[in-house]
Design an enzyme around this catalytic site. Sequence first.
Site, PDB file in Angstrom:
ATOM      1  N   LYS A  66       0.809  -1.224   0.000  1.00 20.58           N
ATOM      2  CA  LYS A  66       0.000   0.000   0.000  1.00 20.58           C
ATOM      3  C   LYS A  66       0.843   1.276   0.000  1.00 20.58           C
ATOM      4  CE  LYS A  66      -3.614  -0.088  -0.448  1.00 20.58           C
ATOM      5  NZ  LYS A  66      -4.275  -0.210  -1.789  1.00 20.58           N
ATOM      6  N   HIS A 125       6.566  -7.411  -2.647  1.00 20.46           N
ATOM      7  CA  HIS A 125       6.573  -6.668  -1.384  1.00 20.46           C
ATOM      8  C   HIS A 125       7.696  -7.153  -0.471  1.00 20.46           C
ATOM      9  CE1 HIS A 125       3.009  -4.537  -2.422  1.00 20.46           C
ATOM     10  NE2 HIS A 125       2.154  -5.515  -2.190  1.00 20.46           N
ATOM     11  N   SER A 130      -3.572   3.296   4.987  1.00 20.50           N
ATOM     12  CA  SER A 130      -3.972   2.607   3.770  1.00 20.50           C
ATOM     13  C   SER A 130      -3.917   1.089   3.941  1.00 20.50           C
ATOM     14  CB  SER A 130      -3.071   3.034   2.608  1.00 20.50           C
ATOM     15  OG  SER A 130      -3.528   2.506   1.386  1.00 20.50           O
TER      16      SER A 130
END
Length: 395
Positions: free
Chosen positions: A147, A208, A238
């Site tokens: 995010k 990620h 987020s």
Amino acid sequence: MRLNPASEFLSLSLSIPLSPLSLSLYTSPPPSLSSPVSLSGSAIKRIPLLLNRRAAPFFSPSFTVIKFVDIHDTHGNLQRQQAVYFSAEMSYRGVGFGGADSPPSIQRETMTEIEGVPIISSVTQSWDQIRNFKARPDDVLIATYPKAGTTWMVEIVDCIMNDGDTERCKRSPTHDRAPFMELNPPKPFPSGLQQLASMASPRLVKTHLPVQLVPQSFWENDCKVIYVARNAKDNLVSYYHFQHMNQGLPETGSWEHYISSFLSGQVPWGSWFDHVIGWWESKAEHRVLYLFYEDLKEDPAREIERVARFLGKGLDQAVIDRITDHTSFSQMKENPMANYSTLPAFIFNQAVSPFMRKGTVGDWKQHFTVSQSERFDEEYRRRLAGTSLRFRTEL
């Protein structure tokens, strides 16, 4: 049966003997090849083409995946695998197709660790394959903490690599154009590794992973990496909303609990602090373009030009402007190939929180109390004290 590559959806209507149940099947991502393709199936009654994506009841909670079908070109060559979802229009109760009484669902993942980094358990199940992933020299790796602007950067890079052809960038959803390397979903969904293995070069690869867990083949092949970092408070907000709507991630707990989990690094993909600092320091050894979400919001055209130069693309101002418009938050929020609306609600429940929520800098002020902000700032100063890395929390 031939599909028109210009169509956004393929609708298949089937007749099911001995029951008053009718099924409508839709393919996702939509067929978008350069030449007509052939698709074989059984019990097909008719094939109306739905050119307007919003005409299909795609957001129904009764959607689930039933199979993947092979899409071949007219010469018999396998082009791709196409996910097929179904929506059951019930005319009586009790049919086991995930109808109104029992909508399909997935289990939220549990947490485990890889080399001390908290991560969802499905990643550990394929960790040997991920660790031994064979990068290609022309792969472009897009790395972020979750995010922090991942989808935004994928759209930007895809536009740049296609010389500003924004229509081509609508050929398929984000997760198809830049497979999530460590994603290992339940069958019949393909894993990120399976998607990448079938892709032609040059590939966009999404991750990620913190820098120390990235497969060594990226460094051995001197691949280009684009890293996007976002200020910690907005990133936390987020991520909190995303974990709520993503039905495959662990539960967040309360807002107060989530702040503690984030500060201690006990969230999927681990510590924000370790992540952004590790990638910041990697610039000294590898070809890493380190970008800030806040800079992209402040002057997107400037940052898009930086990315283009890093990728060796000389684009004129008209192309930069076109990419800037195409990748604006307002455009991407309405773009079904970028807003993840092609995923059914039992995976991404956008009624809980939109995937494209706000896309702003400073939204943390609407969430943190004064005491929470002070506590967060104290830990933030401690953790970043020994680094030159600096973030802006407002513009």
